[in-house]
Design a protein around this motif. Structure first.
Motif, short mmCIF file in Angstrom:
data_model
loop_
_atom_site.label_atom_id
_atom_site.label_comp_id
_atom_site.label_asym_id
_atom_site.label_seq_id
_atom_site.Cartn_x
_atom_site.Cartn_y
_atom_site.Cartn_z
N ILE A 1 -5.72 2.75 -1.40
CA ILE A 1 -5.41 1.51 -2.15
C ILE A 1 -4.49 1.83 -3.32
CG2 ILE A 1 -6.40 -0.27 -3.65
CD1 ILE A 1 -8.89 -0.21 -1.76
N LEU A 2 -4.81 2.88 -4.05
CA LEU A 2 -3.98 3.27 -5.20
C LEU A 2 -2.57 3.65 -4.75
CD1 LEU A 2 -6.58 5.45 -7.15
CD2 LEU A 2 -5.86 3.11 -7.70
N ILE A 3 -2.48 4.40 -3.68
CA ILE A 3 -1.17 4.84 -3.18
C ILE A 3 -0.34 3.65 -2.73
CG2 ILE A 3 -0.01 6.10 -1.31
CD1 ILE A 3 -2.38 8.13 -1.47
N GLN A 4 -0.92 2.81 -1.89
CA GLN A 4 -0.17 1.67 -1.36
C GLN A 4 0.17 0.65 -2.44
OE1 GLN A 4 1.24 1.72 1.57
NE2 GLN A 4 0.22 3.67 1.96
N ALA A 5 -0.76 0.43 -3.36
CA ALA A 5 -0.49 -0.51 -4.46
C ALA A 5 0.66 0.01 -5.31
CB ALA A 5 -1.74 -0.70 -5.32
N SER A 6 0.66 1.31 -5.60
CA SER A 6 1.74 1.86 -6.42
C SER A 6 3.09 1.70 -5.73
CB SER A 6 1.47 3.33 -6.75
OG SER A 6 1.62 4.16 -5.62
N LYS A 7 3.12 1.86 -4.43
CA LYS A 7 4.38 1.67 -3.69
C LYS A 7 4.83 0.22 -3.73
CE LYS A 7 3.70 5.56 -0.56
NZ LYS A 7 3.45 5.99 0.84
N LEU A 8 3.88 -0.69 -3.60
CA LEU A 8 4.22 -2.12 -3.69
C LEU A 8 4.68 -2.49 -5.10
CD1 LEU A 8 1.38 -3.59 -1.49
CD2 LEU A 8 3.84 -3.75 -1.02
N PRO B 1 -0.12 11.55 -5.61
CA PRO B 1 0.40 10.89 -4.41
C PRO B 1 0.90 9.47 -4.67
CG PRO B 1 -2.00 10.84 -4.41
CD PRO B 1 -1.58 11.64 -5.61
N MET B 2 0.70 8.96 -5.88
CA MET B 2 1.12 7.59 -6.18
C MET B 2 2.57 7.54 -6.64
SD MET B 2 -2.34 7.68 -6.52
CE MET B 2 -2.73 8.31 -8.09
N ALA B 3 3.16 6.38 -6.49
CA ALA B 3 4.50 6.11 -7.01
C ALA B 3 4.34 5.70 -8.47
CB ALA B 3 5.19 5.01 -6.19
N MET B 4 4.31 6.68 -9.34
CA MET B 4 3.97 6.47 -10.74
C MET B 4 5.08 5.82 -11.56
SD MET B 4 0.92 7.62 -10.72
CE MET B 4 0.62 7.48 -12.45
N SER B 5 6.32 5.99 -11.17
CA SER B 5 7.42 5.52 -12.01
C SER B 5 7.36 4.02 -12.28
CB SER B 5 8.77 5.89 -11.39
OG SER B 5 8.95 5.24 -10.15
N ALA B 6 6.92 3.26 -11.31
CA ALA B 6 6.87 1.80 -11.47
C ALA B 6 5.89 1.38 -12.55
CB ALA B 6 6.53 1.12 -10.16
N ILE C 1 10.36 10.32 -16.38
CA ILE C 1 10.59 9.30 -15.34
C ILE C 1 11.46 9.89 -14.23
CG2 ILE C 1 11.67 7.07 -14.84
CD1 ILE C 1 8.97 6.92 -16.38
N ALA C 2 12.47 10.68 -14.60
CA ALA C 2 13.31 11.32 -13.58
C ALA C 2 12.46 12.22 -12.68
CB ALA C 2 14.44 12.11 -14.24
N HIS C 3 11.53 12.96 -13.28
CA HIS C 3 10.63 13.80 -12.47
C HIS C 3 9.75 12.95 -11.57
CE1 HIS C 3 10.84 18.11 -13.60
NE2 HIS C 3 11.57 17.62 -14.58
N LEU C 4 9.24 11.85 -12.09
CA LEU C 4 8.41 10.97 -11.26
C LEU C 4 9.21 10.43 -10.07
CD1 LEU C 4 6.55 8.90 -13.99
CD2 LEU C 4 5.53 10.53 -12.40
N GLU D 1 8.75 11.11 -5.98
CA GLU D 1 8.52 10.02 -5.03
C GLU D 1 9.50 10.06 -3.86
OE1 GLU D 1 8.78 6.60 -7.60
OE2 GLU D 1 7.04 7.28 -8.76
N GLU D 2 10.62 10.74 -4.04
CA GLU D 2 11.67 10.73 -3.02
C GLU D 2 11.81 12.05 -2.27
OE1 GLU D 2 15.12 9.72 -5.30
OE2 GLU D 2 14.33 7.75 -5.84
N ALA D 3 11.36 13.14 -2.86
CA ALA D 3 11.62 14.47 -2.28
C ALA D 3 10.32 15.14 -1.87
CB ALA D 3 12.35 15.34 -3.31
N VAL D 4 10.46 16.08 -0.96
CA VAL D 4 9.35 16.96 -0.63
C VAL D 4 9.46 18.14 -1.59
CG1 VAL D 4 8.34 18.46 1.12
CG2 VAL D 4 9.35 16.26 1.78
N ILE D 5 8.44 18.33 -2.38
CA ILE D 5 8.49 19.37 -3.40
C ILE D 5 7.71 20.58 -2.92
CG2 ILE D 5 7.88 19.94 -5.77
CD1 ILE D 5 8.30 16.97 -6.42
#
Length: 193
Positions: free
Chosen positions: A10-17, A97-102, A158-161, A165-169
Motif C-alpha cells: 500500500i505504501l509503495i503503490q500510494a507513493s507511486k500514485l 522502496p517508496m517513491a519518496m520525492s513526491a 531530492i536528486a538522490h530520491l 526511483e528511476e535507476a537500479v542501484i
C-alpha cells in the motif's frame, strides 16, 4: 498477501500514485486498485489517505530528524558530522522502496490536513541550517546564508530520491558517499578541501 506485505505494498503503490497524480488527486480507491485489494481492505490497514502519507513521511524523516539533531550537538569537525549524516541519509533513502520525492516536492505538504508534517520538516530544516551555521562559524564552510545552504542540501537529497526511483542501484553506500562528498566540496573553504 500477509498483512505486513500488504501494508508495505500500500505504501509503495500510494507513493507511486502520489508521484504520478499528486496527493490531492489520488484516491483511496485508486490506491486499493493499484494494490489489487478492495477499498475496505485498504481501510483495515490505514484509516485514510492522510495516514498513508504520515507513515511514508515517518519512514523517511523520523530517524533523520534524530540524527541531524545529534549531528548538531556532537563535538568535532562540522564537515565530518555533516558528511556522516548525509552518507547515512542518502544510503537510507536509496534503500526505501517508496517513491519518496513526491512527498517532499508534490502537493502533500501543502495540504492543510498535513500541516503537522510540514512543521516537522521545517524543524528538521532548522537543525540542518544550524549545522551549516556551525560550519560557517568554525571557519570550515564558506560564507553562505544557512537557509540557502539548506536548500542546496535539500535539492541534492531530492536528486538522490529521484535517481533511486528511476535507476537500479548496485551500491547505495558508494552512491551515498559520492553525494555527501559532492555536498561537502560545495561547503568547504578551499583551504579545507
Amino acid at each position: 498477501m500477509e498483512t505486513a506485505d500488504t501494508r508495505q505494498e500500500i505504501l509503495i503503490q500510494a507513493s507511486k500514485l502520489f508521484k504520478r497524480l499528486g496527493y490531492r488527486a489520488t484516491t483511496t480507491r485508486e490506491i486499493a486498485k493499484a494494490v489489487n485489494i478492495k477499498q475496505p481492505s485498504l481501510f483495515h490497514h490505514f484509516p485514510n489517505k492522510k495516514a498513508i502519507v504520515e507513515e511514508i513521511f515517518a519512514l523517511s524523516l523520523n530517524e533523520a530528524a534524530i540524527r541531524i539533531d545529534e549531528a548538531c550537538r556532537q563535538p568535532g569537525s562540522v564537515s565530518e558530522r555533516l558528511h556522516q549524516y548525509l552518507v547515512w541519509d542518502f544510503s537510507s533513502l536509496h534503500r526505501m522502496p517508496m517513491a519518496m520525492s513526491a512527498i517532499y516536492t508534490g502537493d502533500a505538504l501543502k495540504s492543510p490536513e498535513l500541516a503537522e508534517l510540514a512543521d516537522k520538516l521545517k524543524a528538521f530544516y532548522r537543525s540542518l541550517e544550524d549545522l551549516i551555521a556551525q560550519g560557517i562559524r568554525s571557519g570550515e564552510f564558506v560564507e553562505i546564508d544557512p537557509a540557502l545552504g539548506r536548500l542546496m542540501v535539500a535539492s541534492i537529497t531530492i536528486a538522490h530520491l529521484e535517481y533511486a526511483e528511476e535507476a537500479v542501484i548496485e551500491d547505495p553506500d558508494r552512491l551515498a558517499r559520492e553525494g555527501a562528498d559532492f555536498v561537502l566540496r560545495a561547503f568547504r573553504r578551499p583551504e579545507q578541501a
